[in-house]
Design an enzyme around this catalytic site. Sequence first.
Site, PDB file in Angstrom:
ATOM      1  N   HIS A 142     -11.216 -24.673   9.767  1.00  0.00           N
ATOM      2  CA  HIS A 142      -9.956 -23.928   9.606  1.00  0.00           C
ATOM      3  C   HIS A 142      -8.991 -24.665   8.650  1.00  0.00           C
ATOM      4  O   HIS A 142      -9.408 -25.616   7.985  1.00  0.00           O
ATOM      5  CB  HIS A 142      -9.335 -23.639  10.974  1.00  0.00           C
ATOM      6  CG  HIS A 142     -10.368 -23.151  11.962  1.00  0.00           C
ATOM      7  ND1 HIS A 142     -10.813 -21.851  11.985  1.00  0.00           N
ATOM      8  CD2 HIS A 142     -11.085 -23.809  12.915  1.00  0.00           C
ATOM      9  CE1 HIS A 142     -11.755 -21.728  12.926  1.00  0.00           C
ATOM     10  NE2 HIS A 142     -11.940 -22.895  13.503  1.00  0.00           N
ATOM     11  N   GLU A 147     -18.462 -28.356  18.622  1.00  0.00           N
ATOM     12  CA  GLU A 147     -17.282 -27.873  19.338  1.00  0.00           C
ATOM     13  C   GLU A 147     -16.930 -28.999  20.300  1.00  0.00           C
ATOM     14  O   GLU A 147     -17.588 -29.201  21.324  1.00  0.00           O
ATOM     15  CB  GLU A 147     -17.590 -26.577  20.099  1.00  0.00           C
ATOM     16  CG  GLU A 147     -17.970 -25.395  19.214  1.00  0.00           C
ATOM     17  CD  GLU A 147     -16.763 -24.726  18.555  1.00  0.00           C
ATOM     18  OE1 GLU A 147     -15.620 -25.193  18.740  1.00  0.00           O
ATOM     19  OE2 GLU A 147     -16.971 -23.734  17.832  1.00  0.00           O
TER      20      GLU A 147
HETATM   21 ZN    ZN Z   1     -13.290 -23.464  14.949  1.00  0.00          ZN
END
Ligand code: ZN
Length: 271
Positions: free
Chosen positions: A67, A236
């Site tokens: 991001h 993650e």
């Molecule tokens: Zn992400």
Amino acid sequence: MRIHGCGPAAAGAGLCLAMLAACGGSSDDDRPSSPATATTGGSPASTATGGGGSAVSGKVIVIDPGHNGGNADHPDEINKKVFIGNGYKACNTVGTSTRDDYSEHAFTWDVAERLARILRDRGAQVTLTRKDDTGVGPCVTERAEIGNRLRAEAALSIHADGADPAGHGFHVIEPVAVGRNAPIVEPSRRLGTAVRDAYRSGTGIPYSTYRGQDGLDRRGDLGGLNMSTVPIVFIECGNMQNPGDAAKLSSAPFRQRMAEALAAGFETYLR
Ligand code: ZN
């Protein structure tokens, strides 16, 4: 199916739809500068402490902080569709955040910088896929192309999840063969195992309770994996929606532990 990064921080349905594209990606975006050249760094070996004994010394490594800080204010750019090998997804997404508004993009940027510093100190040639945490994009496909162009020996895309608050833990996402990435599926799985093992032992964070098996998942819907021609995995690092994980992700000393653990994963893979 859970939508990556589509947490409460997503300001509306439009962004949530964009997040379906998650973290893969392709090229023709309007990003303001070239991250590949902007952050190519790493003085080879000479200044490294213990660089001589490090498996990452002299190796080309790409780190992709998921991001970007400017994405939320530029929906037209990041919602633009890009081809990810087996379909089209948004160029990039906003990502998630903790309940206390610690954003995923800030988290990934911080961990990436810490990790880059460690690896460069050991003599690695490290490139980040973006040059700061205030820009827009680049598209997921361009992030993959940065590693491809550099012929990186290993690449890692760093994320934190926006899943159901009841779930916690981390998982590593490995590619499946989607055309051009077929040759890197096997080495990426070795990289995935190395990163998983190092992160588990280095941080003490358990395997995800909600996704994958033993901390590993495989996906064919992420452009960053589909479009790569160099070994790559995503991680993650935890679930930002889960209060316990969020406390760790929000702690600078803990993020340093994460970075050191990820560096150990590269050491294992590149040894
Ligand atoms: Zn992400």
